[in-house]
Design a protein around this motif. Structure first.
Motif: not given
Ligand SMILES: Nc1ncnc2c1ncn2[C@@H]1O[C@H](COP(=O)(O)OP(=O)(O)OP(=O)(O)O)[C@@H](O)[C@H]1O
Length: 776
Positions: A577, A579-585, A588, A619, A623
């Protein structure tokens, strides 16, 4: 045929020529001939390296002649450095009628002309960077599209490339694509210079002499003299000398004395000019003429105490000439600054492509400048910014970005602050790690350690030791990883301490890897202690969101290994959650994988496996990353097995083992093998299962992985028991768990102990029927 084909000759249809004779008895040359014989019948691309005139082309021709290709196949020899960049595409791929102004008729390109034959790309190091991707595509798809054409045409020939340059250096400096390099160098042959194989000289002399209309004969002393002579131009130079002697000598018997008269340089040659010019030509500067001029002016100025008039007199030119050149340099320096400022602005706006073009221009302008401190700092900064651009355009793992990082590192040595250099190296290391280029990552970490030793800076030292420990963990050396972590002193940090020069919680990362490595070595209480420390960090209100993600990752990972499903669930969802909110791929992906593990552990293996698979693809793989590969494959294969999909599990393991092997990733190798054995057991292949579990056990033993050993031994003991080999099962299990720490709860160990209880109570002195059958 165009002039840039070959060295001034048209593409030859070799079968019409007399058979080639490549002469050489030296071990080095014989080795080349053996390699040729082995490689020629295959279709693989070949890269031939070696100094100029050493015989690279002749080796290419041998490969062509000995190949299994169509007898009519042509040998098309292209000098890549000589084709004007704007023509390369149409020359190689051909063009349709009207494809561009002047294309009055359709024209075949060399790829088509080669048909079943060989396309010899000589001087491949000079192939324009802008077109390297296209060449790579042809090599990969074996099709090409003529300029202006719609359809793809097949390329049926073979590619042999050659260069006298060090392609790896070109890759490092960003002038040659790494992927193309690896694609070309499927096989490679190095043709050493004559000084490395002087024993070939007499045979070559006879060979070249025999081709003359009046063949000269060389005395034994003369041949010895030739063997001792330096040959910077290699075989080509030797061939020219023999021809010169054949034409100019009045005698056909060539004594030492006659030979000397041809070897002694004329007055004109006696000047050191050749050596001087050769040295200049070897310098890595694109515009050699401008370079010579610059060097001349600088030297004249310094010899004359900066006086332009005296320098001009020494150079034999008017003072105005010197002044004009200096002014032009000044202007180009201003232009560099302007490009740099504009490039930085574009970068800040996220206009990566535009910025990269501008920064590249600045670098080109800079090539004309001196290499004094400010210039080198500027070069460092330009390469560093270019790396950021390429990361933006092609992704963080792009070879272009890596090449720029490395170029920045070279330019920055000794001129920028060691903290700055270290942070660049840490960036390079983390990309290498993400891509599981573990040997390169280890080398970078070792370079960081060297820097740490020279600067004696504790933060740099801690980071270097951490980088090395982390890499060693993935390489399967947990003991060594723990030793590096101890040296890093990160584990002695105060609870509140967290940040390194990188701005990340390195203490939590060190605790994570200390926990993981302790777990692998069977120091379960220590692993548990690290887990508790990490759990405390997760609740620290002072921690930034990124630092919290790091701590959650470590705590969840260890919970997963300890099979603590209850603790794993909430930590995994919080990590996913957050990582999703803060875009830490990356985090996440890690969070999602742990969520999948949790679902599988709760009895939902199929959706759990799917969640892990989707997360890993999105992810990591997409990448360009490969980190975490074995772990997720192990957990997914376990889930598939729990869902009764043994065949899928076995297939996944087989692929995962191959990938792990290609990366030298050994952290969870025995776990993978163990699940592979269980999958075979479920499929009814009991011999295969036993083999698999035995390999898992011996791998765990070799790597010193205690959990791997416990798991493999438990499953193997079960299998042996079911097969009636109870005594063997007991002794194997006993040996595998006797020295294991039993202070903290660890379900795999509990299962092993329970099995032991179950197997042991019977009278072991009486063999079972199965043991009698197996002759035990
Ligand atoms: N082993 C050999 N036997 C007979 N002739 C040779 C041998 N090696 C090289 N030669 C001759 O020496 C000359 C130079 O060789 P070649 O053109 O193959 O060198 P190269 O390494 O491709 O040079 P460059 O890098 O300049 O293209 C040619 O005339 C070639 O035929």
């Amino acid at each position: 045929m165009t002039a840039y084909l070959g060295h001034g000759r048209s593409p030859a249809v070799l079968h019409a020529e007399p058979p080639l004779r490549a002469v050489g008895h030296s071990p080095a040359f014989q080795k080349i001939l053996r390699l040729v014989a082995r490689i020629a019948p295959t279709d693989h691309t070949l890269l031939i390296t070696g100094p100029t005139g050493a015989g690279k082309e002749i080796v290419a021709q041998l490969v062509h002649q000995q190949g299994s290709r169509d007898a009519d196949g042509r040998f098309i020899d292209i000098n890549c450095g000589a084709i004007p960049e704007q023509l390369v595409e149409s020359e190689l791929f051909g063009h349709t009628r009207g494809a561009f102004t002047g294309a009055a008729a359709e024209r075949q390109g060399y790829f088509e002309m080669a048909a079943q034959g060989t396309l010899f790309l000589d001087e491949i190091g000079e192939f324009p960077l802008s077109l390297q991707a296209k060449l790579l595509r042809v090599l990969e798809t074996r099709t090409f599209r003529p300029v202006g054409g719609q359809e793809q045409r097949p390329f049926t020939g073979r590619i042999v490339a050659a260069t006298h340059r060090n392609l790896e250096d070109l890759v490092r400096s960003g002038r040659f694509r790494e992927d193309l390099y690896y694609r070309l160098a499927v096989f490679s042959i190095d043709v050493p210079g004559l000084d490395q194989r002087r024993d070939d000289i007499p045979a070559l002399v006879h060979h070249f002499a025999a081709r003359e209309s009046t063949p000269p004969r060389f005395s034994a002393e003369a041949l010895e003299r030739l063997k001792a002579q330096p040959w910077p131009g290699n075989v080509r130079e030797l061939r020219s000398l023999v021809s010169r002697i054949a034409v100019l000598s009045d005698e056909t018997e060539i004594s030492l004395g006659i030979l000397e008269s041809f070897l002694t340089p004329s007055a004109e040659q006696a000047l050191p000019s050749d050596a001087l010019i050769d040295a200049v030509l070897r310098l890595d500067e694109p515009d050699k003429m401008a370079l010579v001029e610059r060097l001349l002016i600088d030297r004249a100025l310094s010899l004359n105490g900066g006086s332009k008039t005296a320098a001009a007199a020494m150079l034999g030119v008017n003072r105005k000439v010197v002044e004009r050149r200096l002014l032009a340099r000044e202007k180009s320096r201003t232009a560099v600054d302007e490009c740099m400022i504009a490039g930085r602005r574009m970068l800040e706006r996220g206009e990566f492509r535009e910025s990269a073009a501008t920064l590249r221009r600045a670098l080109t302008l800079l090539d004309g400048g001196n290499e004094h401190l400010p210039t080198r700092k500027l070069r460092f900064e330009l390469h560093r910014m270019l790396a950021v651009c390429y990361r933006g355009i092609y992704g963080w793992h792009s070879p272009q970005a890596q090449a720029e990082h490395e170029a920045a590192l070279r330019a920055g040595q000794g001129v920028v602050d060691s903290i700055e250099l270290n942070s660049l190296m840490f960036g390079i290391w983390s990309v290498q790690l993400m891509m599981m280029q573990l040997f390169s990552a280890r080398a970078t970490a070792q370079d960081m350690l060297k820097l740490a030793h020279t600067t004696a800076h504790p933060a740099i030292h801690a980071e270097a030791q951490f980088a090395l420990a982390n890499t060693l963990f993935w390489l399967g050396d947990s003991e060594e990883a723990l030793a590096c972590l101890a040296l890093s002193k990160l584990l002695d940090a105060e609870p509140a301490e967290r940040h390194s020069a990188q701005g990340i919680d390195l203490v939590a990362l060190a605790q994570t890897f200390a926990g993981l490595a302790s777990f692998q070595t069977g120091a379960l209480a220590r692993a548990q202690r690290m887990r508790e420390l990490l759990a405390q960090r997760c609740t620290d209100p002072e921690a930034s969101m990124f630092d919290r993600a790091i701590a959650l990752q470590g705590a969840a990972w260890l919970a997963c290994l300890f099979e603590d499903t209850q603790a794993l669930g909430p930590m995994a969802s919080e990590l996913a959650q957050l990582a999703r909110d803060h875009e830490f791929g990356f985090y996440r992906g890690v969070g999602e994988i742990f969520c999948g593990c949790h679902m599988a552990a709760l009895g939902d293996p199929e959706p759990g496996e799917q969640r892990m698979r989707v997360a890993y693809a999105a992810y990591f793989v997409e990448q360009g990353g490969a980190l975490f590969h074995s772990f997720q494959a192990w957990k997914r294969a376990e889930a598939l097995l729990a869902a009764g999909r043994a065949a899928d599990s076995a297939a996944l393991i087989e692929q995962a083992l191959e990938i792990a092997q290609s990366h030298h990733e050994r952290a969870y190798l025995s776990e993978l093998m163990c699940v592979g054995g269980l999958a075979k057991q479920m499929l009814g292949d009991l011999d295969g299962a036993e083999d698999g579990l035995r390999s898992a056990l011996s791998t765990a033993q070799a790597l010193g992985s205690v959990p791997g050993r416990i798991r493999a031994a438990t499953h193997l003991a079960e299998l042996l028991y079911q097969d009636g080999r109870r005594r063997q099962a007991v002794s194997l299990l006993e040996k595998s768990i006797q020295d294991v720490e039993r202070v903290v709860p660890y379900p795999a160990l509990t299962r092993a102990l329970q099995l032991m209880e179950q197997l042991k109570p019977r009278d072991l002195s009486v063999p079972t029927v199965g043991e009698v059958q197996h002759g035990i």
